[in-house]
Design a protein around this motif. Structure first.
Motif, PDB file in Angstrom:
ATOM      1  N   LYS A 181     -18.202 -13.683 -22.377  1.00 21.48           N
ATOM      2  CA  LYS A 181     -19.458 -13.058 -21.980  1.00 21.48           C
ATOM      3  C   LYS A 181     -19.511 -11.616 -22.492  1.00 21.48           C
ATOM      4  O   LYS A 181     -18.501 -10.924 -22.532  1.00 21.48           O
ATOM      5  N   PRO A 182     -20.699 -11.127 -22.856  1.00 20.00           N
ATOM      6  CA  PRO A 182     -20.825  -9.740 -23.318  1.00 20.00           C
ATOM      7  C   PRO A 182     -20.804  -8.762 -22.145  1.00 20.00           C
ATOM      8  O   PRO A 182     -20.920  -9.161 -20.976  1.00 20.00           O
ATOM      9  N   ALA A 183     -20.699  -7.484 -22.470  1.00 24.12           N
ATOM     10  CA  ALA A 183     -20.677  -6.445 -21.430  1.00 24.12           C
ATOM     11  C   ALA A 183     -21.948  -6.477 -20.584  1.00 24.12           C
ATOM     12  O   ALA A 183     -21.916  -6.189 -19.383  1.00 24.12           O
ATOM     13  N   THR A 184     -23.080  -6.841 -21.204  1.00 23.43           N
ATOM     14  CA  THR A 184     -24.339  -6.883 -20.451  1.00 23.43           C
ATOM     15  C   THR A 184     -24.277  -7.901 -19.306  1.00 23.43           C
ATOM     16  O   THR A 184     -24.882  -7.689 -18.252  1.00 23.43           O
ATOM     17  N   PHE A 185     -23.559  -9.001 -19.512  1.00 21.96           N
ATOM     18  CA  PHE A 185     -23.407 -10.015 -18.448  1.00 21.96           C
ATOM     19  C   PHE A 185     -22.733  -9.397 -17.230  1.00 21.96           C
ATOM     20  O   PHE A 185     -23.186  -9.575 -16.092  1.00 21.96           O
ATOM     21  N   TYR A 186     -21.639  -8.670 -17.456  1.00 21.74           N
ATOM     22  CA  TYR A 186     -20.904  -8.068 -16.342  1.00 21.74           C
ATOM     23  C   TYR A 186     -21.710  -6.947 -15.685  1.00 21.74           C
ATOM     24  O   TYR A 186     -21.642  -6.762 -14.465  1.00 21.74           O
ATOM     25  N   ALA A 187     -22.481  -6.225 -16.477  1.00 25.24           N
ATOM     26  CA  ALA A 187     -23.333  -5.175 -15.919  1.00 25.24           C
ATOM     27  C   ALA A 187     -24.370  -5.784 -14.964  1.00 25.24           C
ATOM     28  O   ALA A 187     -24.613  -5.259 -13.870  1.00 25.24           O
ATOM     29  N   GLN A 193     -24.077  -8.663 -13.390  1.00 25.73           N
ATOM     30  CA  GLN A 193     -23.347  -9.187 -12.234  1.00 25.73           C
ATOM     31  C   GLN A 193     -23.071  -8.096 -11.208  1.00 25.73           C
ATOM     32  O   GLN A 193     -23.095  -8.341 -10.004  1.00 25.73           O
ATOM     33  N   LEU A 194     -22.788  -6.897 -11.693  1.00 25.38           N
ATOM     34  CA  LEU A 194     -22.396  -5.796 -10.804  1.00 25.38           C
ATOM     35  C   LEU A 194     -23.547  -4.826 -10.530  1.00 25.38           C
ATOM     36  O   LEU A 194     -23.332  -3.761  -9.951  1.00 25.38           O
ATOM     37  N   HIS A 195     -24.745  -5.204 -10.971  1.00 20.91           N
ATOM     38  CA  HIS A 195     -25.955  -4.406 -10.702  1.00 20.91           C
ATOM     39  C   HIS A 195     -25.789  -2.962 -11.190  1.00 20.91           C
ATOM     40  O   HIS A 195     -26.070  -1.996 -10.458  1.00 20.91           O
ATOM     41  N   THR A 196     -25.328  -2.846 -12.421  1.00 16.75           N
ATOM     42  CA  THR A 196     -25.147  -1.528 -13.013  1.00 16.75           C
ATOM     43  C   THR A 196     -25.499  -1.607 -14.492  1.00 16.75           C
ATOM     44  O   THR A 196     -26.115  -2.577 -14.940  1.00 16.75           O
ATOM     45  N   THR A 197     -25.115  -0.612 -15.263  1.00 16.54           N
ATOM     46  CA  THR A 197     -25.412  -0.589 -16.692  1.00 16.54           C
ATOM     47  C   THR A 197     -24.116  -0.680 -17.492  1.00 16.54           C
ATOM     48  O   THR A 197     -23.024  -0.398 -16.982  1.00 16.54           O
ATOM     49  N   THR A 198     -24.241  -1.061 -18.748  1.00 20.06           N
ATOM     50  CA  THR A 198     -23.050  -1.116 -19.614  1.00 20.06           C
ATOM     51  C   THR A 198     -22.471   0.287 -19.809  1.00 20.06           C
ATOM     52  O   THR A 198     -21.254   0.434 -19.942  1.00 20.06           O
ATOM     53  N   HIS A 249       0.831  -1.203   0.000  1.00 23.78           N
ATOM     54  CA  HIS A 249       0.000   0.000   0.000  1.00 23.78           C
ATOM     55  C   HIS A 249       0.865   1.253   0.000  1.00 23.78           C
ATOM     56  O   HIS A 249       0.619   2.194  -0.760  1.00 23.78           O
ATOM     57  N   ALA A 250       1.893   1.265   0.846  1.00 28.97           N
ATOM     58  CA  ALA A 250       2.773   2.437   0.941  1.00 28.97           C
ATOM     59  C   ALA A 250       3.570   2.638  -0.336  1.00 28.97           C
ATOM     60  O   ALA A 250       3.805   3.769  -0.771  1.00 28.97           O
ATOM     61  N   SER A 251       3.976   1.544  -0.974  1.00 22.90           N
ATOM     62  CA  SER A 251       4.789   1.666  -2.189  1.00 22.90           C
ATOM     63  C   SER A 251       3.984   2.230  -3.346  1.00 22.90           C
ATOM     64  O   SER A 251       4.528   2.883  -4.242  1.00 22.90           O
ATOM     65  N   HIS A 252       2.671   1.993  -3.335  1.00 23.43           N
ATOM     66  CA  HIS A 252       1.817   2.511  -4.413  1.00 23.43           C
ATOM     67  C   HIS A 252       1.274   3.905  -4.109  1.00 23.43           C
ATOM     68  O   HIS A 252       0.874   4.628  -5.024  1.00 23.43           O
ATOM     69  N   ARG A 253       1.226   4.247  -2.824  1.00 29.68           N
ATOM     70  CA  ARG A 253       0.673   5.522  -2.383  1.00 29.68           C
ATOM     71  C   ARG A 253      -0.663   5.830  -3.070  1.00 29.68           C
ATOM     72  O   ARG A 253      -0.823   6.872  -3.718  1.00 29.68           O
ATOM     73  N   PRO A 254      -1.613   4.907  -3.011  1.00 29.14           N
ATOM     74  CA  PRO A 254      -2.875   5.152  -3.719  1.00 29.14           C
ATOM     75  C   PRO A 254      -3.737   6.191  -3.000  1.00 29.14           C
ATOM     76  O   PRO A 254      -3.660   6.351  -1.790  1.00 29.14           O
ATOM     77  N   ARG A 255      -4.534   6.872  -3.759  1.00 25.57           N
ATOM     78  CA  ARG A 255      -5.521   7.756  -3.157  1.00 25.57           C
ATOM     79  C   ARG A 255      -6.820   6.972  -3.009  1.00 25.57           C
ATOM     80  O   ARG A 255      -6.946   5.847  -3.499  1.00 25.57           O
ATOM     81  N   ASP A 256      -7.767   7.516  -2.307  1.00 24.79           N
ATOM     82  CA  ASP A 256      -9.041   6.831  -2.123  1.00 24.79           C
ATOM     83  C   ASP A 256      -9.710   6.590  -3.471  1.00 24.79           C
ATOM     84  O   ASP A 256      -9.703   7.440  -4.363  1.00 24.79           O
ATOM     85  N   GLU A 257     -10.294   5.402  -3.597  1.00 28.43           N
ATOM     86  CA  GLU A 257     -10.988   5.079  -4.838  1.00 28.43           C
ATOM     87  C   GLU A 257     -12.254   5.914  -4.980  1.00 28.43           C
ATOM     88  O   GLU A 257     -12.979   6.130  -4.009  1.00 28.43           O
ATOM     89  N   ASP A 258     -12.517   6.352  -6.202  1.00 25.82           N
ATOM     90  CA  ASP A 258     -13.817   6.954  -6.447  1.00 25.82           C
ATOM     91  C   ASP A 258     -14.764   5.866  -6.969  1.00 25.82           C
ATOM     92  O   ASP A 258     -14.398   4.688  -7.067  1.00 25.82           O
ATOM     93  N   HIS A 259     -15.975   6.257  -7.316  1.00 27.48           N
ATOM     94  CA  HIS A 259     -16.983   5.279  -7.732  1.00 27.48           C
ATOM     95  C   HIS A 259     -16.525   4.483  -8.943  1.00 27.48           C
ATOM     96  O   HIS A 259     -16.652   3.247  -8.978  1.00 27.48           O
ATOM     97  N   TYR A 260     -15.976   5.153  -9.954  1.00 30.50           N
ATOM     98  CA  TYR A 260     -15.569   4.454 -11.172  1.00 30.50           C
ATOM     99  C   TYR A 260     -14.372   3.525 -10.924  1.00 30.50           C
ATOM    100  O   TYR A 260     -14.288   2.440 -11.507  1.00 30.50           O
ATOM    101  N   GLU A 261     -13.447   3.946 -10.070  1.00 36.81           N
ATOM    102  CA  GLU A 261     -12.307   3.080  -9.759  1.00 36.81           C
ATOM    103  C   GLU A 261     -12.770   1.813  -9.047  1.00 36.81           C
ATOM    104  O   GLU A 261     -12.273   0.716  -9.328  1.00 36.81           O
ATOM    105  N   ARG A 262     -13.720   1.955  -8.142  1.00 39.53           N
ATOM    106  CA  ARG A 262     -14.253   0.787  -7.436  1.00 39.53           C
ATOM    107  C   ARG A 262     -14.967  -0.138  -8.414  1.00 39.53           C
ATOM    108  O   ARG A 262     -14.796  -1.370  -8.372  1.00 39.53           O
ATOM    109  N   LEU A 263     -15.759   0.435  -9.302  1.00 39.57           N
ATOM    110  CA  LEU A 263     -16.492  -0.363 -10.283  1.00 39.57           C
ATOM    111  C   LEU A 263     -15.536  -1.064 -11.234  1.00 39.57           C
ATOM    112  O   LEU A 263     -15.727  -2.239 -11.585  1.00 39.57           O
ATOM    113  N   TYR A 264     -14.502  -0.362 -11.657  1.00 44.70           N
ATOM    114  CA  TYR A 264     -13.500  -0.957 -12.548  1.00 44.70           C
ATOM    115  C   TYR A 264     -12.809  -2.138 -11.867  1.00 44.70           C
ATOM    116  O   TYR A 264     -12.622  -3.196 -12.482  1.00 44.70           O
ATOM    117  N   ARG A 265     -12.422  -1.979 -10.608  1.00 46.49           N
ATOM    118  CA  ARG A 265     -11.766  -3.064  -9.869  1.00 46.49           C
ATOM    119  C   ARG A 265     -12.676  -4.282  -9.770  1.00 46.49           C
ATOM    120  O   ARG A 265     -12.243  -5.425  -9.970  1.00 46.49           O
TER     121      ARG A 265
END
Length: 303
Positions: A215-221, A223-228, A185-201
């Protein structure tokens, strides 16, 4: 307990290794193994060839000496003291210095790290499991001292059969992972994740489980209860790509790994990666890399 090759040449052609070939007693720490580098490396002339542990996480602590590290096609040398983390399914190998290299290898079943309570309570799970890490400890004597003490205690607990062995060993392992997680964590010095960073992870984690299924993008959407649209915005925000490009990148990376580290025919690689037509796979690969799979393998062999 010893390390044993299980199905040593997998269908993908990269050596697969598993531990725990001997029966464990009821008092053994479950799914955990520890051994010193010197004892293992000397058996193989100080070179651990390219291989992969599909369901195991490893921590390699190099106490003295040096090591040449091979991780997913990249090679570099690190001096002791250092810690190397290898998540499940990462292709890796080591060439240890013969003169004075020593240290420890701790292998943990991914079931330990994917345990629901561990996932809920451990603050660095994503950082430790996302990719391999090589952490120099030369500028961090306090961390080195702590890690040295913890591993010494782990080795003692592993050898002995005192009451509470399992619980003590798991507590020590948790402490070690926390210390390593803090260093990552210290070596990366990350900042707090925002909404898009969390969704991307979260998307990347799902892709890792399903990319062979195309699988298509709709499958992942779903799974993550969001939209493409949100997924594409998250990908664009973090990586500058869209979901399709992310999926294609993951397939291409796996194809490159298999072409580099195995002699499996291109057609079998295509089928393994979920392509019904090897010719289509070859066209897909060439569009992504600029060369055909066969030419890619030839160029790597020559290099």
């Amino acid at each position: 307990m010893k390390t044993t090759a299980v199905n040593p040449r997998s269908s993908r052609g990269i050596s697969n290794y598993a531990l725990y070939s001997e029966a464990q007693s009821a008092d053994d720490p479950e799914f955990i193994h520890i051994e010193d580098i010197r004892s293992r490396a000397r058996l193989f002339d100080w070179t651990i060839n390219i291989h992969v542990h599909p369901r195991m996480y490893q921590l390699i602590y190099v106490r003295t000496g040096h090591v040449r590290i091979h991780i997913d096609g990249e090679e570099f040398t690190e001096q002791a003291p250092c810690i190397i983390t290898i998540p499940p399914s990462v292709v890796h190998g080591f060439e240890f210095g013969r003169e004075n290299t020593d240290g420890s290898v701790i292998t943990v079943s991914q079931l330990v790290l994917l345990d629901e309570q561990f996932q809920r309570d451990f603050p660095f799970g994503d950082e430790l499991l996302r990719k391999a890490q090589v952490l120099s400890l030369r500028q961090h004597p306090d961390d080195t001292h702590f890690i040295e003490q913890i591993i010494t205690q782990m080795e003692e607990e592993y050898r002995d059969n005192r009451t509470g062995k399992k619980q003590m060993f798991e507590w020590l392992l948790y402490s070690l992972l926390l210390k390593v997680g803090r260093r990552v964590h210290a070596s990366h010095r990350p900042r707090d994740e925002d909404h898009y960073e969390r969704l991307y992870r979260q998307l990347v984690q799902r892709v890792e489980h399903h990319y062979r299924e195309h699988k298509p993008a709709t499958f992942y959407a779903e799974q993550l209860h969001t939209t493409t649209t949100s997924l594409n915005r998250a990908c664009a925000s973090v990586s500058g790509k869209n979901v399709s490009e992310l999926l294609h990148d993951r397939l291409t990376l796996e194809a490159q790994r298999m072409l580099i580290y195995s002699s499996v025919p291109v057609s079998l690689i295509a089928y393994d990666l979920g392509f019904a037509d090897p010719a289509y796979f070859s066209r897909f690969f060439k569009r992504r890399t600029g060369v055909s799979p066969s030419n890619f393998r030839e160029l790597r062999d020559r290099g």
